[in-house]
Design a protein around this motif. Structure first.
Motif, PDB file in Angstrom:
ATOM      1  N   GLN A  16     -41.592  15.403  -4.647  1.00 46.59           N
ATOM      2  CA  GLN A  16     -41.799  16.815  -4.326  1.00 46.59           C
ATOM      3  C   GLN A  16     -40.509  17.610  -4.152  1.00 46.59           C
ATOM      4  OE1 GLN A  16     -44.854  17.892  -1.556  1.00 46.59           O
ATOM      5  NE2 GLN A  16     -45.931  15.952  -1.745  1.00 46.59           N
ATOM      6  N   ALA A  17     -39.403  16.961  -3.850  1.00 47.82           N
ATOM      7  CA  ALA A  17     -38.122  17.668  -3.683  1.00 47.82           C
ATOM      8  C   ALA A  17     -37.017  16.847  -4.327  1.00 47.82           C
ATOM      9  CB  ALA A  17     -37.837  17.908  -2.203  1.00 47.82           C
ATOM     10  N   PRO A  18     -37.146  16.572  -5.631  1.00 43.56           N
ATOM     11  CA  PRO A  18     -36.186  15.674  -6.292  1.00 43.56           C
ATOM     12  C   PRO A  18     -34.753  16.196  -6.197  1.00 43.56           C
ATOM     13  CG  PRO A  18     -37.497  16.888  -7.911  1.00 43.56           C
ATOM     14  CD  PRO A  18     -38.126  17.131  -6.578  1.00 43.56           C
ATOM     15  N   GLY A  19     -33.846  15.266  -5.917  1.00 41.25           N
ATOM     16  CA  GLY A  19     -32.435  15.604  -5.892  1.00 41.25           C
ATOM     17  C   GLY A  19     -31.917  16.185  -4.596  1.00 41.25           C
ATOM     18  N   THR A  20     -32.802  16.379  -3.608  1.00 43.41           N
ATOM     19  CA  THR A  20     -32.354  17.018  -2.365  1.00 43.41           C
ATOM     20  C   THR A  20     -32.301  16.068  -1.178  1.00 43.41           C
ATOM     21  OG1 THR A  20     -34.593  17.710  -1.749  1.00 43.41           O
ATOM     22  CG2 THR A  20     -33.306  19.244  -3.094  1.00 43.41           C
ATOM     23  N   VAL A  21     -32.923  14.893  -1.280  1.00 44.60           N
ATOM     24  CA  VAL A  21     -33.014  13.980  -0.144  1.00 44.60           C
ATOM     25  C   VAL A  21     -32.373  12.649  -0.513  1.00 44.60           C
ATOM     26  CG1 VAL A  21     -34.554  12.823   1.483  1.00 44.60           C
ATOM     27  CG2 VAL A  21     -35.136  15.098   0.619  1.00 44.60           C
ATOM     28  N   VAL A  22     -31.582  12.101   0.401  1.00 40.36           N
ATOM     29  CA  VAL A  22     -30.924  10.823   0.181  1.00 40.36           C
ATOM     30  C   VAL A  22     -31.099   9.956   1.430  1.00 40.36           C
ATOM     31  CG1 VAL A  22     -28.717  11.768   0.970  1.00 40.36           C
ATOM     32  CG2 VAL A  22     -28.730   9.683  -0.386  1.00 40.36           C
ATOM     33  N   ALA A  23     -31.337   8.673   1.226  1.00 38.79           N
ATOM     34  CA  ALA A  23     -31.340   7.721   2.336  1.00 38.79           C
ATOM     35  C   ALA A  23     -29.885   7.398   2.648  1.00 38.79           C
ATOM     36  CB  ALA A  23     -32.103   6.460   1.960  1.00 38.79           C
ATOM     37  N   ASP A  24     -29.443   7.770   3.830  1.00 34.99           N
ATOM     38  CA  ASP A  24     -28.043   7.572   4.239  1.00 34.99           C
ATOM     39  C   ASP A  24     -28.054   6.839   5.573  1.00 34.99           C
ATOM     40  OD1 ASP A  24     -25.426   7.722   5.118  1.00 34.99           O
ATOM     41  OD2 ASP A  24     -25.106   9.725   4.306  1.00 34.99           O
TER      42      ASP A  24
END
Length: 446
Positions: A264-272
């Motif tokens: 739904q929000a590709p490219g905006t969320v990262v597992a950090d």
């Protein structure tokens, strides 16, 4: 924003700058309300005891007292709130009987914090918080929803690309527990300093202050180095060979956040997995957000899950919430000209006078325009038309209205110089001129 302030850390905006700030606030408000969040406002002051529940930040709190305080000592010590989370937890407890749970709230309000002023860190600033709070329990699905809402709200603002950096405290605490590190909160506080002091200094903190072995410190740092935009972080964590039930639960929750965000929000969320959020009340999902290319600004949106911040007797109100730094974002938007206002004032039409006696009739004309939603000003003196036009031009007003002695009307677009006859009863400006707009991109880009 580069102007020298007469009182450091307490910024004041020019009209064009305030228009940008208002655009940011209005955009966030629309995003929150589209997701069903209701607006609230809490008082500016709290008791010092209530504020200090969040941690040892007493040096940053602005105390409040009356200059003529004849009742010193009778009332609880008061201070300005330094964020909106602690006031909100009190609000929930005091108003629990009037709220429908899960309660979805947003709050856009000023806060005060006595820290050293710099760009992005002010002593008086505006935050935009949005939370969901439950009564007794709260589905993890709300953690996922708030991450998606943050992505949607930030995407609507005139800012560069950003990354929501997401971790889970259960994952981290379970990993440390599986390593044999009992003071998991202490480890989290040390890991939270990773970007500020570096891996070597954090390892030394873990060994010297928390009694970790070199191998345990290395494993904790290895976890913090994992960062992926897909679900591969799960296998990377498993490869470190640590086992714990809480770790498994945190991995599953973080995988659910990433899985939905990838769709739904590709490219905006990262597992950090370096994100720790040093405050002890976080219990699950934790989030920090950076503008790409502007990482030095710090986090522009942060928060997470808190399961026991608000309680009333045996009732516990778990919640999940994020806070967007409105003032921090606006300062960078203005300094980098990510957006500008289309004009300096809301006025669309300036009614010129051909005689001082015509002022009452001009006011009646202006009232008709305002009824149709056209922002209007009236000249106060019948100076030469050229001078009245220059005044409107200097203020950025696009149209000047003239009423001739024979009662005919004309309107002039002072940007193009075009002037034409007009009927005051039905004339409307182009839709693009009816309100001040925010233009994305610097003037050099347009």
């Amino acid at each position: 924003m580069a102007r020298k302030a007469s009182l450091s850390g307490f910024p004041e905006l020019l009209p064009q700058e305030r228009m940008i700030e208002q655009h940011v606030i209005d955009t966030l408000r629309r995003s929150f309300e589209l997701h069903g969040f209701a607006s609230i406002e809490t008082r500016a002051v709290e008791t010092v005891t209530q504020l200090l529940r969040k941690g040892e930040i007493d040096k940053e709190v602005y105390a409040v007292s009356r200059l003529q305080n004849d009742d010193a000592g009778k009332d609880a010590a008061l201070a300005l709130h330094f964020d909106l989370t602690v006031p909100f937890s009190r609000y929930v407890v005091e108003n629990a009987g009037h709220l429908d749970f899960p309660f979805r709230r947003y709050q856009i309000q000023k806060a005060w914090r006595g820290e050293r002023p710099q760009e992005g860190r002010m002593r008086e600033f505006t935050q935009a918080d949005f939370d969901v709070v439950g009564d007794g329990e709260l589905s993890f699905k709300y953690d996922v929803e708030l991450v998606l809402l943050a992505a949607a709200a930030l995407s609507a603002l005139p800012i560069p690309a950003f990354k929501l950096r997401v971790n889970n405290r259960k994952l981290a605490e379970g990993f440390y527990r599986g390593l044999g590190l009992a003071d998991t909160a202490g480890v989290l506080r040390s890991i939270d300093k990773l970007e500020k002091i570096g891996a070597e200094a954090v390892a030394k903190l873990l060994e010297d202050e928390l009694g970790a072995t070199a191998e345990q410190a290395a494993a904790a740092l290895a976890l913090a180095q994992i960062r992926t935009e897909d679900l591969s972080f799960v296998d990377q964590v498993r490869a470190l060979g640590v086992h714990d039930d809480l770790l498994d639960e945190g991995l599953a929750e973080l995988a659910e956040v990433l899985g939905v965000a990838m769709r739904q929000a590709p490219g905006t969320v990262v597992a950090d997995l370096s994100i720790a959020r040093g405050l002890d009340y976080y219990t699950g999902t934790v989030v920090e957000t950076v503008l790409l290319g502007h990482e030095s600004l710090g986090s522009i949106c942060s928060g997470g899950r808190y399961d026991a911040l608000a309680r009333k007797g045996n009732r516990i109100f778990p919640g999940v919430g994020l806070s967007i730094g409105v003032s921090r974002l606006v300062a960078r938007i203005l300094s980098q000209e990510f957006a500008t206002a289309s004009r300096a004032v809301p006025t669309v039409v300036y009614i010129a006078l051909n005689s001082d006696e015509a002022w009452p009739q001009a006011q009646e004309l202006a009232a008709g325009f305002r009824e149709r939603g056209i922002a209007t000003e009236v000249a106060v003196a019948a100076e030469k038309y050229g001078k009245q036009i220059k005044f409107a031009d200097r203020r950025g007003i696009p149209f000047v209205w003239f009423v001739a002695e024979d009662g005919t009307h004309q309107v002039k677009d002072i940007r193009s110089g075009d002037q034409e006859a007009a009927d005051p009863l039905n004339w409307m400006p182009p839709a693009a001129d009816l309100a001040v707009s925010v233009v994305v991109g610097s003037p050099a880009d347009r």
